[in-house]
Design a protein around this motif. Structure first.
Motif, PDB file in Angstrom:
ATOM      1  N   HIS A  43       0.772  -0.857   0.410  1.00  0.00           N
ATOM      2  CA  HIS A  43       0.009   0.015   0.078  1.00  0.00           C
ATOM      3  C   HIS A  43       0.767   0.971  -0.144  1.00  0.00           C
ATOM      4  CE1 HIS A  43       1.166  -0.398   4.436  1.00  0.00           C
ATOM      5  NE2 HIS A  43       0.859   1.107   4.390  1.00  0.00           N
ATOM      6  N   GLU A  49       1.915   4.800   1.712  1.00  0.00           N
ATOM      7  CA  GLU A  49       1.832   4.972   2.836  1.00  0.00           C
ATOM      8  C   GLU A  49       2.485   6.701   2.678  1.00  0.00           C
ATOM      9  OE1 GLU A  49       3.812   3.122   6.545  1.00  0.00           O
ATOM     10  OE2 GLU A  49       5.463   4.676   6.043  1.00  0.00           O
ATOM     11  N   GLN A  90      -0.574   9.438   6.774  1.00  0.00           N
ATOM     12  CA  GLN A  90      -1.961   8.066   6.781  1.00  0.00           C
ATOM     13  C   GLN A  90      -1.017   6.931   6.058  1.00  0.00           C
ATOM     14  OE1 GLN A  90      -5.726   8.765   7.012  1.00  0.00           O
ATOM     15  NE2 GLN A  90      -4.785   8.898   8.996  1.00  0.00           N
ATOM     16  N   ARG A  91      -1.954   5.734   5.730  1.00  0.00           N
ATOM     17  CA  ARG A  91      -1.622   4.668   5.412  1.00  0.00           C
ATOM     18  C   ARG A  91      -2.551   3.954   4.863  1.00  0.00           C
ATOM     19  NH1 ARG A  91       0.310   4.474  10.995  1.00  0.00           N
ATOM     20  NH2 ARG A  91       2.673   3.736  11.169  1.00  0.00           N
ATOM     21  N   TYR A  92      -2.283   3.307   4.078  1.00  0.00           N
ATOM     22  CA  TYR A  92      -3.521   2.595   2.423  1.00  0.00           C
ATOM     23  C   TYR A  92      -4.244   3.905   1.784  1.00  0.00           C
ATOM     24  CZ  TYR A  92      -2.859  -1.761   4.067  1.00  0.00           C
ATOM     25  OH  TYR A  92      -2.523  -3.113   4.098  1.00  0.00           O
ATOM     26  N   VAL A  93      -3.132   5.215   1.427  1.00  0.00           N
ATOM     27  CA  VAL A  93      -4.024   6.213   1.131  1.00  0.00           C
ATOM     28  C   VAL A  93      -3.521   6.330  -0.311  1.00  0.00           C
ATOM     29  CG1 VAL A  93      -1.452   7.261   1.169  1.00  0.00           C
ATOM     30  CG2 VAL A  93      -3.376   8.552   1.716  1.00  0.00           C
ATOM     31  N   ARG A  94      -4.524   7.000  -1.306  1.00  0.00           N
ATOM     32  CA  ARG A  94      -4.260   7.395  -3.105  1.00  0.00           C
ATOM     33  C   ARG A  94      -3.933   8.756  -2.735  1.00  0.00           C
ATOM     34  NH1 ARG A  94      -9.639   5.070  -5.905  1.00  0.00           N
ATOM     35  NH2 ARG A  94     -10.123   7.703  -4.646  1.00  0.00           N
ATOM     36  N   CYS A 102      -2.406  12.871  -0.590  1.00  0.00           N
ATOM     37  CA  CYS A 102      -2.824  13.525   0.014  1.00  0.00           C
ATOM     38  C   CYS A 102      -2.448  15.038  -0.313  1.00  0.00           C
ATOM     39  CB  CYS A 102      -2.153  13.124   1.924  1.00  0.00           C
ATOM     40  SG  CYS A 102      -2.364  11.827   2.418  1.00  0.00           S
ATOM     41  N   CYS A 109      -6.544  13.611   2.732  1.00  0.00           N
ATOM     42  CA  CYS A 109      -5.884  12.439   2.619  1.00  0.00           C
ATOM     43  C   CYS A 109      -6.880  12.006   1.895  1.00  0.00           C
ATOM     44  CB  CYS A 109      -5.143  12.225   3.538  1.00  0.00           C
ATOM     45  SG  CYS A 109      -3.757  12.692   3.668  1.00  0.00           S
ATOM     46  N   ALA A 118      -8.225   8.217   1.583  1.00  0.00           N
ATOM     47  CA  ALA A 118      -7.075   6.799   2.176  1.00  0.00           C
ATOM     48  C   ALA A 118      -8.668   5.977   2.503  1.00  0.00           C
ATOM     49  CB  ALA A 118      -6.814   6.905   3.821  1.00  0.00           C
ATOM     50  N   GLU A 140      -7.490   0.137   7.466  1.00  0.00           N
ATOM     51  CA  GLU A 140      -5.518  -0.599   6.196  1.00  0.00           C
ATOM     52  C   GLU A 140      -6.208  -1.667   6.115  1.00  0.00           C
ATOM     53  OE1 GLU A 140      -3.099   0.786   9.288  1.00  0.00           O
ATOM     54  OE2 GLU A 140      -3.573   3.320   9.431  1.00  0.00           O
ATOM     55  N   TRP A 180     -13.140   4.686  -0.252  1.00  0.00           N
ATOM     56  CA  TRP A 180     -12.606   5.396  -0.016  1.00  0.00           C
ATOM     57  C   TRP A 180     -12.944   6.337   0.474  1.00  0.00           C
ATOM     58  CZ3 TRP A 180      -7.006   4.732  -0.500  1.00  0.00           C
ATOM     59  CH2 TRP A 180      -6.842   3.846  -1.980  1.00  0.00           C
TER      60      TRP A 180
END
Length: 1480
Positions: A814, A816, A831-835, A837, A867, A869, A873, A881
């Motif tokens: 993913h 980060e 943020q994690r599992y983010v598209r 930010c 963000c 995301a 997670e 999303w």
């Protein structure tokens, strides 16, 4: 201290009982305890009277017995204090500034207070009062008006010390100062010394900081003028001004860089730009003006590349503040700009500075600093380390303050104290000891163990200290310069906050501010040593102490004299007891002049060995009147030797030759300081290794830069290469470093990053001069934008990295997101599992800044992040999303704004979000102006269904959105209508039907840069043909000169490039048609340039329709008339702001380019190659302000660049005088509007600077485009737009949309409770940008009283008519500000926004980032009316994962166009992007 406004705390602050103690043989101790912590304790100079602040209850207390007793000041209401101000030049006066309109002044040290009134509140953006240095009655009051949604700054003044109320001075100010703001400064004119005021003011046509000006008035701004900071030129971008001893200093900046320029004057009339060593430049928040002398300015400039571990270099100016030389390198700084530098008080030439010994390891490896202390006794010419018992001594300084005031010294002659340690380097403060010197730092003794706060009194007779490591129940004091110490008990154990005494250190009374262990209660403890000795020092108790001695122990000279003081002997059993607070008097004796008493004359600079003064680069040798009438002969003249005696130096001249005697110089030295122009164009060819060009980036300096480089970096398949001279010479960089892509900083032109596939990142912040590196927390993602930059803070960015993607099992792979605020020194995962930010802009003051935020730290206003995301997670398919926001860098979970997010985008402070509840559901679009409150965006009812299937947001730069709505999406036959919004984006009218678009969604529409209201578009002329599906599209070009209100066909030239006549007659059958946006291989190449006002080039043909054949055409009047340039298709570039235009064949082999220097009237040829080649691209600086161009081509299979340099044609710079703009090399050009007799647009006629085509000169630095608004026009229908819920009819009138109701204008009364009336809707409202006057007022109607204001309404209308109304709850000024921002900040970046496209067009390098404008919205309160205002922006699809070599991409991709485009289409994608989950 300044207290935060808009707070009201209901706390009590009562004085508690005092405690007294007197120890036999010791000082008298008096203690007062408070239930608040005392703040801002201030002495009235030369007295025992003090004021202090209760920050809880906003009250002021006074003591007239050196702090023994306290009471609230009389005559001032309680709870009103905002700021306590002490008059810096009058020790009788102080001011209490409140958060209301009434303020208070004392002229007798606080015994009594009188009130004065200003019509506006005191500013919280800067100090409320600024003072005249020689007349205490002359005071400037900096104010603000927050009556509306803006907080506008303005200024008042008084010349009677506020005996009467403050008088308005000027509006739109960003701070004002008296010229004489320092006792050392004078204009040289008595009246000007009295009245002259300098203000930083907004620009003539812009509210933005890059256009701030310096204005001066001698008549309290009944008239004003702009000083020439540079000869013949007014300078914009003024950000600060200050008075430093006898100097006025003004700092300026420019858009796109944090580099700054410094201008200095010693009389406010003649200004000079400060010149620094070539390897040092001033950077915003990276330079500090240090404590200076009356003969030089000291500045510390940050030199390190690590913001978290800053270091600098100390520079000293000559006596007029223009030329700076190095004093000492590697000075220690902190990230707040504080520098370890301090002069020894009262003694010229002695100062202490801390330096970093391991600077290389700190810079390259991030090691901890190893700090050493250095001291200079000769004004910085030489340095040595202080010692104690033959060991090196190192002292904590300004970056580690533990007390108020000066760190080391006071006016007590020669007494210097500090906390530090002996050894190789400076240790921690907690482990430090107290060291004392009584010979100004020459020798030192260890005086006390442990860190202490300390103070000096009675001219050095008494030293007082208190333990600073822990709570203490005693103070210590020494009566013999720190050799021995005694103790005195305190009534109870306290933690010291501050130990102080009178400013001049003449008193025997001291003040200790302290808190209890819980920091809940505060103490003021008065210490009085006056009764310890009966004896007052006599003559035998006094010694004459010489301030400076040479190595032989003899008095040394500085500024032409020695310096000594009379002071008490260290062991004398007496006190000085100066009851009148008499300052120590300096004794001087003049010396014979030596070389050290001379400096370089004006326009001369020191040689590297400091032994000679040479003429500065580019400087002119002054020529005496009548000399050198025949400069070709071997005649001479008497000129400067290069030296002059330092002004203020008191040395005695000896007989014989003098260092500053004029010398014999040849006339040829002054006849022409510049090299004569060669009269020829030069070319320089460079062959690169490799086979393909990948990418290139221009790093363009701005006008504030003192350097002359034109830097470009190119990436080929063989590596990266840099040139600082626009491609004449190249150097390979980053060899074998694994770099694969460049990221140029979007907002700062000096900055570029180089990414590898690993965590290693290389970067440069100085246009490639130095390349540094850091390690990112994760490798970069392979798809998407890796770096998101902050628009304001150069060192802030968001890093998108790939997490768990190197494993065989990629289930948890993913993206980060991490943020850094120090350019990669430290990262925080957000943020994690983010598209994606992004930083979301909040523009302080200019828009709807909440009152509770005003005055807060700018950084806190800049930290809003959004963000996109996963909700959870994980990568589960049913995990939606969501859009989260945070203002604290996600230290918590943030706020979920939306779920089921398709995508979001931002521009300026606007954000728009697209959501979809299911795959079958339509999209919902929400917009916000502040990132907190969102409203659903609504489109016109008759476009509602079409809008959901496809639309394109076009460039929006005149307070309106142009929206292309797809009407036919059949492959090969796509077209649609352009509709135009009103100023807040709430309603749309048809502007132009049947406008061409392509299969991707790009539209043949383009606005002209640098001008308001001009745009070109291609329409599908046969869209309504019965056989349209069988026919190909037949395109015609149309132009508008009034922002889409009217469109006409282009009038063709009379003859072609060969002189043959074109067709004539009906424009519907015979017009000029040009190829547009959809047909360009490189979407960034545009018709016009923002720096070449009114000029456009295009390729096309004359006839009924646009044909495949290309000829090249030019216009110099913004499209009113055109002329043919060449047969065939050419690419073009503008240079020197349009004074040079270069064209070269596009798509055909050639070895010749063509150029014009007279706006296309004549063209000349230049052969750039020895054989014909196919030109890949033609480029120059993004600003189009260079006389150098680069031709990119392939020769014999190798990539080749060819520099074409036009600077040899002339070396004469054009002269522009803003006060007489047509007297020199420029004329004023007024745009024509062929369908309007008065040439009015937006209510005025504008005038622009254009270089005369007959002037053989070059523009050089950027000239201001607009000179003036020649006149305002009478109001007509075109100055008004349709009100909310109204639409434009065919006859131009505004009618209510069927099914809708007129807006309720009475709601404005609820928002503005002071408003007395509102107006009934007429269907029209005034366009925010218009400046029209009188004429027909379409927006005026019947007035109605606001509830509760009927009586005021009746009084007003008993004698007068009606006023202007605002139709919507959020004032139109918001939209006006937004439109201005878009226009000014994106004018050079052509903008169309494809909402919903997956990637850029075929053949483009997939790793290149194209920032894009997109739509954003603002919310109308009360009615919650959606205000759709541009814009959004997105990025290219991939950053690193290219699978094949991409075509060569031009600089315009990065500088201008950036794919500014967005499309929504059900068949092709979703709003703002693809819904794919492949984010890494």
């Amino acid at each position: 201290m300044r207290l935060t406004q808009w707070r009201t705390l209901l706390l009590t602050s009562t004085l508690l009982g005092g405690a007294w103690a007197k120890k036999e043989g010791g000082p008298t101790v008096a203690q007062k305890k408070f239930d608040f912590i005392p703040r801002d304790v201030n002495y009235f100079d030369d007295s025992d009277t003090l004021l202090m602040v209760d920050a809880n209850e906003y009250n002021t207390y006074r003591s007239d017995d050196a702090g023994v007793s306290w009471k609230l000041v009389d005559g001032v209401p309680e709870g009103k204090l905002m700021e306590l101000v002490m008059h810096p030049f009058d020790n009788q006066r102080a001011y209490i500034i409140t958060n209301e309109y009434t303020h208070y002044i004392t002229i007798n040290r606080g015994k009594t207070w009188q009130k004065f009134v200003a019509e506006s509140q005191a500013s919280i953006f800067r100090e409320a009062l600024t003072f005249h240095a020689t007349d205490p009655n002359r005071i400037i009051f900096n104010a603000m008006d927050c009556a509306g949604i803006f907080c506008e700054e303005l200024t008042y003044y008084t010349t009677n010390g506020f005996a009467k109320d403050a008088v308005p001075l000027r509006q739109d100010t960003m701070g004002c100062n008296w010229a004489v703001s320092s006792t050392g400064f004078t204009t040289g004119d008595e009246r000007q010394d009295s009245d002259r005021i300098l203000c930083i003011a907004k620009g003539k046509f812009s509210p933005w900081s890059k256009d701030y000006r310096l204005v001066i008035s001698d008549s309290y701004f009944t008239d004003e003028f702009e000083p020439e900071l540079e000869t013949g030129k007014n300078i914009n971008g003024v950000v600060n001004m200050a008075v430093v001893t006898k100097y006025l200093v003004v700092a300026t900046s420019a858009e796109g860089t944090d580099e700054m320029a410094l201008y200095v004057s010693d009389d406010s009339k003649k200004w000079h730009r400060a010149v620094f060593p070539h390897d040092h430049k001033l950077v915003e928040k990276a330079y500090t003006i240090l404590e200076s002398t009356n003969y030089s300015i000291q500045i510390d400039v940050m030199t390190s590349g690590r913001p978290s571990q800053p270091m600098g270099v100390c520079l000293t100016s000559n006596s007029n503040g223009t030329y700076f030389t190095r004093n000492i390198e590697h000075t220690n700084r902190n990230r707040y700009g504080m520098v370890d530098f301090e002069k020894v008080s009262g003694i010229q030439g002695i100062f202490l500075v801390n330096t970093v010994e391991n600077y290389e390891q700190v810079e390259k490896k991030g090691e901890a600093k190893k700090i050493k202390t250095q001291i200079s006794f000769d004004d910085g010419r030489t340095f040595q380390g202080p010692t104690c018992k033959d060991e090196e001594l190192h002292l904590h300084s300004v970056t580690d303050l533990s007390n108020s005031g000066r760190v080391f010294s006071s006016p007590a002659p020669g007494i210097v104290m500090g906390i530090g340690n002996t050894g190789k380097y400076l240790g921690s403060y907690e482990e430090g000891n107290v060291y004392v010197s009584d010979d100004a730092g020459l020798t030192w003794i260890e005086s006390l163990k442990g860190p202490h706060k300390y103070e000096i009194g009675d001219q050095g007779s008494v030293l007082v200290a208190i333990n600073d490591k822990k709570s203490a129940d005693e103070i210590k004091y020494s009566l013999n310069h720190g050799k021995d110490w005694k103790s005195a008990a305190l009534p109870e154990k306290v933690r010291p906050v501050q130990l102080t005494t009178t400013k001049d250190s003449t008193s025997l009374k001291f003040l200790l501010e302290a808190v209890d262990a819980e920091e809940a209660a505060g103490y003021i403890i008065a210490l009085d040593f006056a009764d310890m000795h009966e004896a007052e020092c006599k003559k035998d108790d006094i010694e004459t102490w010489v301030a400076r001695k040479n190595k032989d122990g003899e008095p040394s000279c500085l500024m032409g004299h020695t310096q000594s003081y009379s002071r008490r002997k260290p062991d004398a059993d007496c006190f000085m007891k100066e009851t009148e607070f008499k300052d120590p008097e300096v004794i001087t004796e003049n010396c014979d002049c030596t070389d050290d008493d001379f400096e370089c004359d004006f326009n001369f600079v020191r040689s590297a060995d400091r032994k000679e003064c040479n003429l500065a680069e580019g400087a002119h040798m002054p020529l005496p009147e009548g000399a050198c009438k025949n400069p070709e002969a071997e005649s001479t003249f008497k000129g400067s030797s290069g030296w002059r005696k330092i002004p203020g130096n008191t040395c005695k001249r000896t007989s014989g030759e003098q260092k500053d005697d004029p010398v014999e110089r040849k006339c040829t030295e002054s006849a022409n300081p510049d090299k004569p122009a060669s009269g020829a164009i030069s070319k320089t060819e460079h062959v690169f290794p490799g086979k393909l060009f990948y990418q290139k980036v221009y790093l363009e300096r701005t006008d504030v830069s003192t350097q002359k480089d034109e830097t470009v970096i190119v990436h080929t398949d063989a590596g990266f290469f840099i040139s600082h001279d626009h491609g004449k010479t190249w150097e390979e960089i980053l060899k074998d470093k694994g770099v694969e892509v460049m990221y140029a900083h979007q907002y700062f032109k000096d900055v570029v990053y180089f990414l590898t596939r690993t965590k290693k990142v290389y970067y440069s912040i100085d246009r490639g001069d130095n390349i540094r590196s850091f390690d990112a927390p994760t490798p970069p993602i392979e798809k998407g934008t890796v770096m998101e930059f902050h628009w304001k803070h150069k060192d802030w960015f968001i890093w998108m990295g790939a997490k768990n993607c190197g494993e065989k099992d990629k289930t948890n792979c993913h993206a980060e997101a991490s943020v850094t605020r120090d350019r990669g020194d430290e990262f925080t995962t957000i943020q994690r599992y983010v598209r994606r930010c992004e930083f979301v802009k909040e523009e302080k003051k200019l828009y709807t800044t909440p009152k509770e935020k005003l005055g807060k730290d700018d950084d806190k206003l800049d930290s809003l992040i959004y963000c996109e995301a996963k909700k959870e997670e994980n990568n589960d398919a049913d995990n939606p999303w969501v859009l989260r926001s945070s203002e604290n860098f996600f230290l918590d979970d943030g706020t979920v704004q939306f779920s089921n997010v398709v995508e979001f985008a931002t521009m300026s402070e606007f954000i728009v979000v697209a959501t979809r509840e299911s795959a079958q559901a339509g999209m919902q679009v929400n917009a916000s102006v502040d990132g907190r409150t969102f409203s659903s965006v609504q489109f016109p009812s008759n476009f509602q269904h079409i809008h959901q299937s496809g639309y394109t947001v076009l460039d929006s730069s005149t307070h309106s959105i142009f929206l292309h709505v797809t009407e036919d999406n059949t492959d090969g036959h796509q077209y649609g209508a352009i509709i135009k919004s009103n100023s807040n984006g709430t309603s749309y009218v048809l502007s132009l039907p049947a406008v061409d678009r392509d299969t991707v969604g790009y539209v043949d529409f383009e606005k002209t840069f640098g001008l308001q209201g001009v745009a070109l578009a291609n329409v599908v002329a046969n869209y309504d043909s019965k056989n349209f599906k069988k026919e190909k599209k037949k395109l015609k070009t149309m132009i508008t000169h009034n922002d889409g209100a009217e469109w006409t066909f282009l009038k063709p030239p009379t003859v072609d490039a060969d002189g043959k006549k074109f067709c004539t007659g009906d424009l519907a059958k015979c017009s000029l048609n040009v190829h547009g946006y959809t047909e360009r291989e490189d979407k960034s190449h545009t018709y016009s340039s923002s720096s070449a006002t009114g000029l456009m080039l295009a390729t096309g043909n004359v006839g009924e329709y646009l044909q495949a054949d290309h000829d090249t055409f030019i216009t110099a009047d913004a499209g009113v008339s055109w002329s043919a340039v060449k047969k065939g298709k050419y690419m073009w570039e503008y240079g020197d702001q349009g004074s040079i235009i270069v064209i070269v064949k596009d798509g055909e082999a050639t070895k010749t380019l063509h150029y014009t220097r007279d706006e296309g009237k004549t063209w000349e040829d230049f052969e750039f190659s020895d054989k014909e080649v196919k030109v890949v691209d033609l480029s120059t600086l993004p600003s189009d302000n260079s006389r150098n161009f680069l031709i990119w081509t392939m020769k014999d299979g190798k990539p080749v660049s060819i520099n074409i340099d036009f600077s040899g044609l002339t070396n004469k710079q054009c002269v522009l005088d803003e006060n007489d703009p047509e007297a020199g090399d420029y004329y004023l050009w007024t745009p024509l509007h062929p369908n309007q007799e008065d040439n009015c647009l937006f209510g005025h006629v504008s005038q622009y600077h254009r270089k005369k085509t007959t002037s053989d000169c070059y523009n050089g630095k950027m000239i201001p485009g607009m000179h003036n608004v020649e006149r305002n026009c009478a109001c007509t229908r075109r100055d008004f737009e349709c009100d909310f819920n109204y639409e434009r009819m065919k006859d131009g009138s505004c009618a209510l949309v069927p099914g809708y109701s007129p807006p309720d204008h009475s709601l404005v009364c609820k928002v503005d409770t002071d408003r007395t009336e509102y107006y009934a809707p007429t269907g029209y409202r005034r366009i925010p940008m218009t400046t029209c006057v009188d004429g027909v007022q379409f927006d005026k109607s019947e007035a109605h009283p606001c509830p509760g204001h009927e009586e005021e309404f009746n009084k007003k209308h008993s004698a007068s008519g009606v006023g202007i109304f605002f139709a919507i709850i959020i004032p139109i000024a918001v939209a006006a500000g937004v439109g201005w921002y878009v226009w000014r900040n994106w004018a050079s970046k052509f903008g169309q926004i494809r909402l919903g496209e997956q990637s850029s067009f075929d053949g483009e390098a997939p790793y290149i980032k194209y920032p894009v404008l997109v739509v954003a919205g603002i919310v109308a309160v009360v009615q919650a009316l959606p205000l759709l205002v541009s814009s959004l922006w997105r990025s290219a699809s991939t950053a690193l994962g290219r699978s094949r070599p991409a075509r060569f991409t031009t600089r315009d991709s990065f500088a201008r166009g950036r794919g500014d485009y967005a499309v929504v289409d059900e068949d092709e994608g979703e709003l703002l992007g693809d819904e794919s989950d492949e984010e890494v």
